[in-house]
Design a protein around this motif. Sequence first.
Motif, mmCIF file in Angstrom:
data_model
loop_
_atom_site.group_PDB
_atom_site.id
_atom_site.type_symbol
_atom_site.label_atom_id
_atom_site.label_comp_id
_atom_site.label_asym_id
_atom_site.label_seq_id
_atom_site.Cartn_x
_atom_site.Cartn_y
_atom_site.Cartn_z
ATOM 1 N N GLY A 153 21.712 22.565 30.064
ATOM 2 C CA GLY A 153 21.763 22.690 31.375
ATOM 3 C C GLY A 153 22.939 23.915 31.151
ATOM 4 N N GLN A 156 19.027 31.280 35.648
ATOM 5 C CA GLN A 156 19.286 31.033 37.014
ATOM 6 C C GLN A 156 20.657 32.378 37.816
ATOM 7 O OE1 GLN A 156 20.400 27.541 38.290
ATOM 8 N NE2 GLN A 156 18.185 26.509 38.406
ATOM 9 N N LEU A 157 22.009 32.359 36.574
ATOM 10 C CA LEU A 157 23.056 33.199 37.405
ATOM 11 C C LEU A 157 22.244 35.007 37.021
ATOM 12 C CD1 LEU A 157 25.846 31.203 36.598
ATOM 13 C CD2 LEU A 157 25.270 31.816 38.977
ATOM 14 N N PHE A 205 27.337 23.342 35.129
ATOM 15 C CA PHE A 205 25.882 23.237 34.635
ATOM 16 C C PHE A 205 25.133 21.934 33.554
ATOM 17 C CE2 PHE A 205 29.137 24.945 30.713
ATOM 18 C CZ PHE A 205 28.409 23.760 29.302
ATOM 19 N N ARG A 215 30.379 27.228 38.890
ATOM 20 C CA ARG A 215 28.958 26.042 38.864
ATOM 21 C C ARG A 215 29.250 24.881 37.583
ATOM 22 N NH1 ARG A 215 23.887 29.078 40.265
ATOM 23 N NH2 ARG A 215 23.845 30.748 42.062
ATOM 24 N N SER A 217 31.615 23.354 42.341
ATOM 25 C CA SER A 217 31.410 24.596 42.672
ATOM 26 C C SER A 217 32.370 24.393 44.642
ATOM 27 C CB SER A 217 29.909 23.730 43.600
ATOM 28 O OG SER A 217 29.105 25.676 44.523
ATOM 29 N N LYS A 247 29.724 17.250 39.922
ATOM 30 C CA LYS A 247 29.498 18.296 41.723
ATOM 31 C C LYS A 247 30.226 18.971 42.504
ATOM 32 C CE LYS A 247 24.293 16.022 41.231
ATOM 33 N NZ LYS A 247 23.674 15.185 42.230
ATOM 34 N N LEU A 306 30.871 29.082 34.954
ATOM 35 C CA LEU A 306 30.019 27.938 34.010
ATOM 36 C C LEU A 306 30.756 26.931 33.711
ATOM 37 C CD1 LEU A 306 26.773 29.258 33.542
ATOM 38 C CD2 LEU A 306 26.758 28.515 35.118
ATOM 39 N N LYS A 342 20.048 27.304 31.377
ATOM 40 C CA LYS A 342 19.282 26.923 32.249
ATOM 41 C C LYS A 342 20.108 27.743 33.492
ATOM 42 C CE LYS A 342 17.258 23.826 36.077
ATOM 43 N NZ LYS A 342 16.829 22.751 36.450
ATOM 44 N N SER A 343 20.894 27.417 33.297
ATOM 45 C CA SER A 343 22.329 27.725 34.385
ATOM 46 C C SER A 343 22.902 29.561 34.094
ATOM 47 C CB SER A 343 23.803 26.843 34.569
ATOM 48 O OG SER A 343 23.378 25.752 35.026
#
Length: 379
Positions: A70, A77-78, A57, A55, A47, A44, A39, A73-74
């Motif tokens: 960010g 998710q991971l 964030f 990714r 990725s 964008k 991260l 949150k990332s």
Amino acid sequence: MKTLQIGLDWFPEQPSGLGRVYYNCVNYLPKVDVEVKGLVAGSKKVSLGSQGQVRAFAPPDSPLIKRCQGIRKSVCQLLAESDYSLIVSHFALYTFPIQDLIGDRPLVTHFHGPWALESGVEANKRIAVKVKKWLEQSVYRRSQQFIVLSQTFSDILHQEYQVPLEKINIIPGGINIDCFNINLAPIEARSQLGWHQDRPIIFCIRRLAKRMGLENLVAAMAKVRTVYPDILLHIAGKGELATTLKTQIAELELEDNVKLLGYIPDEQLPLCYRAANFSVVPTVALEGFGLIVVESLAAGTPVLGTPIGGIPEILKPFSEDLVFEGYHPEQLARGIIETLSGDRILPSSQSCLDYVQTNYNWPAIAQKIKLVYQRALTD
């Protein structure tokens, strides 16, 4: 071994020493069976450019609160998508907001430099420096193992941040030698760049910032020019010191001897190194490693560096003639003049390449990093 690596930014988008090390970790660690998900702050396109390994964030220029939200949150998710045996930090600011999410997973920190101390050199903002250091120390207290690029950074981490020596592992930076070992004669590289064919050329690539010593180097060129009127220094890079350097060059009437090239694309760097008689790294403070030193050598171009931080750790075992006596303008000028006159002996291109191949090749470095990760898992 599956790792989640928290970086600063994505090297192809934001070139930097830290970014390059992170980028190479992403590319080389999987070759020694260390799975990497990453991260960073970026666009964008991150990725796509990393084939999904990394990714973004948040955009790097977004407000800090948005970046902190960010990264949290990332990470959530991971961690929901897969389990990770190890969390790896490359930048304390983006690791700080996720400490509560790490749980009982081990944390390894790649210490790329003292963020707070570097800020103190660049700008006199005491409160900001104290906050940054507190934030760094919070992350470092949580870390099981540390990787530093040099003995200099090991000393700083131990003395300034009270990290026990037994947790600190010195693993130098490395490079992809094939990227810099281009099969071109210097005259051919100059032709491709449109550089002068018949003048001695020095190359320096740095972020245009105070601790890089560029003002001292420009001042030194005024002295060098009196002995070698046709000398030419190319300085590549961008930063807040650009206007100051332009003014200094004009005041010293060095417009024909010092050129500011601005940002140089990564793919052109091997040509720039190869086209020069030699490179110079004039740092005055907090140079933890000096990856550009190794890059120049990998291109077959000798490099003179100041005795600051990790620079002499790279150069002295190879050739003591490559280390200036100090970083002041008169010391830089004397070293450059002695090199141009032949009083300092420069190693051959092949010797430069052989030295890097033996000591700074990424496949071997990736294996050393893996061993530290394994140690953190058993602590």
